[in-house]
Write a protein that holds these residues in place. Structure first.
Motif, PDB file in Angstrom:
ATOM      1  N   GLY A 117     -73.304 -65.677 -36.085  1.00 28.34           N
ATOM      2  CA  GLY A 117     -75.070 -66.082 -34.920  1.00 28.34           C
ATOM      3  C   GLY A 117     -75.334 -64.898 -34.856  1.00 28.34           C
ATOM      4  N   LYS A 118     -76.650 -64.840 -33.810  1.00 26.14           N
ATOM      5  CA  LYS A 118     -77.676 -63.929 -33.451  1.00 26.14           C
ATOM      6  C   LYS A 118     -76.669 -63.695 -32.823  1.00 26.14           C
ATOM      7  N   LYS A 119     -76.855 -62.146 -32.422  1.00 23.71           N
ATOM      8  CA  LYS A 119     -76.182 -61.971 -31.242  1.00 23.71           C
ATOM      9  C   LYS A 119     -77.045 -60.857 -30.282  1.00 23.71           C
ATOM     10  N   VAL A 120     -76.978 -61.556 -29.674  1.00 25.96           N
ATOM     11  CA  VAL A 120     -78.264 -60.861 -28.319  1.00 25.96           C
ATOM     12  C   VAL A 120     -77.431 -60.380 -27.504  1.00 25.96           C
ATOM     13  N   PHE A 121     -75.664 -60.764 -27.110  1.00 25.71           N
ATOM     14  CA  PHE A 121     -75.283 -59.833 -26.268  1.00 25.71           C
ATOM     15  C   PHE A 121     -73.552 -59.112 -27.038  1.00 25.71           C
ATOM     16  N   GLY A 122     -72.915 -57.956 -26.268  1.00 28.88           N
ATOM     17  CA  GLY A 122     -71.518 -57.708 -26.872  1.00 28.88           C
ATOM     18  C   GLY A 122     -71.066 -58.364 -26.449  1.00 28.88           C
ATOM     19  N   ILE A 123     -69.661 -58.441 -26.929  1.00 30.98           N
ATOM     20  CA  ILE A 123     -67.760 -59.910 -26.535  1.00 30.98           C
ATOM     21  C   ILE A 123     -67.725 -58.876 -25.106  1.00 30.98           C
ATOM     22  N   GLY A 124     -67.521 -59.194 -23.999  1.00 34.92           N
ATOM     23  CA  GLY A 124     -67.234 -59.368 -22.784  1.00 34.92           C
ATOM     24  C   GLY A 124     -68.046 -58.486 -22.149  1.00 34.92           C
ATOM     25  N   ASP A 125     -69.962 -58.508 -21.850  1.00 35.76           N
ATOM     26  CA  ASP A 125     -70.872 -57.486 -21.907  1.00 35.76           C
ATOM     27  C   ASP A 125     -70.809 -59.022 -20.155  1.00 35.76           C
ATOM     28  N   ALA A 126     -70.673 -58.291 -18.797  1.00 40.44           N
ATOM     29  CA  ALA A 126     -70.942 -58.790 -17.568  1.00 40.44           C
ATOM     30  C   ALA A 126     -71.959 -60.225 -18.274  1.00 40.44           C
ATOM     31  N   ASN A 127     -73.246 -59.702 -18.264  1.00 33.34           N
ATOM     32  CA  ASN A 127     -74.177 -60.180 -18.372  1.00 33.34           C
ATOM     33  C   ASN A 127     -74.405 -61.173 -19.754  1.00 33.34           C
ATOM     34  N   ALA A 128     -73.697 -61.676 -20.374  1.00 29.49           N
ATOM     35  CA  ALA A 128     -73.904 -62.363 -21.592  1.00 29.49           C
ATOM     36  C   ALA A 128     -74.131 -63.578 -21.359  1.00 29.49           C
ATOM     37  N   ALA A 129     -73.882 -64.437 -20.262  1.00 26.86           N
ATOM     38  CA  ALA A 129     -75.125 -65.496 -19.678  1.00 26.86           C
ATOM     39  C   ALA A 129     -76.194 -65.717 -19.351  1.00 26.86           C
ATOM     40  N   ASP A 130     -76.212 -64.293 -19.077  1.00 29.68           N
ATOM     41  CA  ASP A 130     -77.877 -63.977 -18.654  1.00 29.68           C
ATOM     42  C   ASP A 130     -78.802 -63.829 -19.775  1.00 29.68           C
ATOM     43  N   GLN A 131     -77.598 -63.410 -21.079  1.00 28.19           N
ATOM     44  CA  GLN A 131     -78.677 -62.720 -22.066  1.00 28.19           C
ATOM     45  C   GLN A 131     -78.685 -64.196 -23.090  1.00 28.19           C
ATOM     46  N   ILE A 132     -77.613 -65.274 -22.829  1.00 30.80           N
ATOM     47  CA  ILE A 132     -77.822 -66.156 -23.533  1.00 30.80           C
ATOM     48  C   ILE A 132     -79.022 -67.409 -23.012  1.00 30.80           C
ATOM     49  N   LYS A 133     -78.949 -67.563 -21.602  1.00 27.03           N
ATOM     50  CA  LYS A 133     -80.420 -68.023 -21.526  1.00 27.03           C
ATOM     51  C   LYS A 133     -81.836 -67.439 -21.194  1.00 27.03           C
ATOM     52  N   ALA A 134     -81.537 -66.099 -21.099  1.00 25.63           N
ATOM     53  CA  ALA A 134     -83.159 -65.415 -21.195  1.00 25.63           C
ATOM     54  C   ALA A 134     -83.591 -66.051 -23.382  1.00 25.63           C
ATOM     55  N   ASN A 135     -82.716 -65.655 -23.736  1.00 21.18           N
ATOM     56  CA  ASN A 135     -82.592 -65.461 -25.195  1.00 21.18           C
ATOM     57  C   ASN A 135     -83.026 -67.830 -25.571  1.00 21.18           C
ATOM     58  N   ILE A 136     -82.682 -68.489 -24.775  1.00 17.33           N
ATOM     59  CA  ILE A 136     -82.840 -69.897 -24.638  1.00 17.33           C
ATOM     60  C   ILE A 136     -84.524 -70.368 -24.277  1.00 17.33           C
ATOM     61  N   GLU A 137     -84.993 -69.911 -23.089  1.00 14.48           N
ATOM     62  CA  GLU A 137     -85.788 -69.626 -22.816  1.00 14.48           C
ATOM     63  C   GLU A 137     -86.434 -68.942 -22.705  1.00 14.48           C
TER      64      GLU A 137
END
Length: 145
Positions: A11-31
């Motif tokens: 899939g599209k890589k927007v965060f590193g596995i285990g990144d503390a802010n992964a959810a924020d990066q997913i949210k930013a990509n969706i928005e």
């Protein structure tokens, strides 16, 4: 529309596995490619992405789930807390997981009966597929009926 499974290792890589802010990066990509969701909240725990928010339509809800699930590191998406208005007629949608050698032309020929209808598939997935020439194995898309 509860838990959707995805392949976490593609899939599209927007965060590193285990990144503390992964959810924020997913949210930013969706928005950034907003399919029609407001007040979006995202959490990620052990490859399970949970989404909350208000969607403009069932289609927007489906696209939000697909956008989250088609990111590398997300193995499943829980979209139960995404609200959407109940349509008068439930839209007919099929989901398809892209396989090696697939093209949107070939997928359109298989599901819509004519390869030249590939823009319909692209349009139904434009927030999920950023470029019709760049689809990837394991990506889950919507097939409109």
């Amino acid at each position: 529309m509860g838990l959707f499974d995805f392949a976490a290792n593609i899939g599209k890589k927007v965060f590193g596995i285990g990144d503390a802010n992964a959810a924020d990066q997913i949210k930013a990509n969706i928005e950034a490619n907003n399919p029609g969701v407001k007040e979006l909240n995202v959490s990620l725990n052990d490859e399970i992405c949970t989404l909350e928010g208000n969607c403009d339509s069932v289609e927007a809800k489906e696209k939000t789930i697909l956008m989250a699930g088609n990111m590398k590191g997300v193995g499943s998406v829980n979209g139960e807390a995404l609200s959407a208005p109940v349509p008068e007629v439930e839209p007919e949608v099929e989901y398809y997981v892209i396989e090696s050698g697939d093209t949107l032309w070939g997928i359109a020929a298989k599901f819509l009966g004519n390869g030249s209808k590939y823009p319909e598939i692209f349009e139904a997935n434009k927030e999920v597929i950023e470029d019709p020439d760049k689809i990837f194995v394991g990506q889950k898309i919507r097939i409109p009926k």
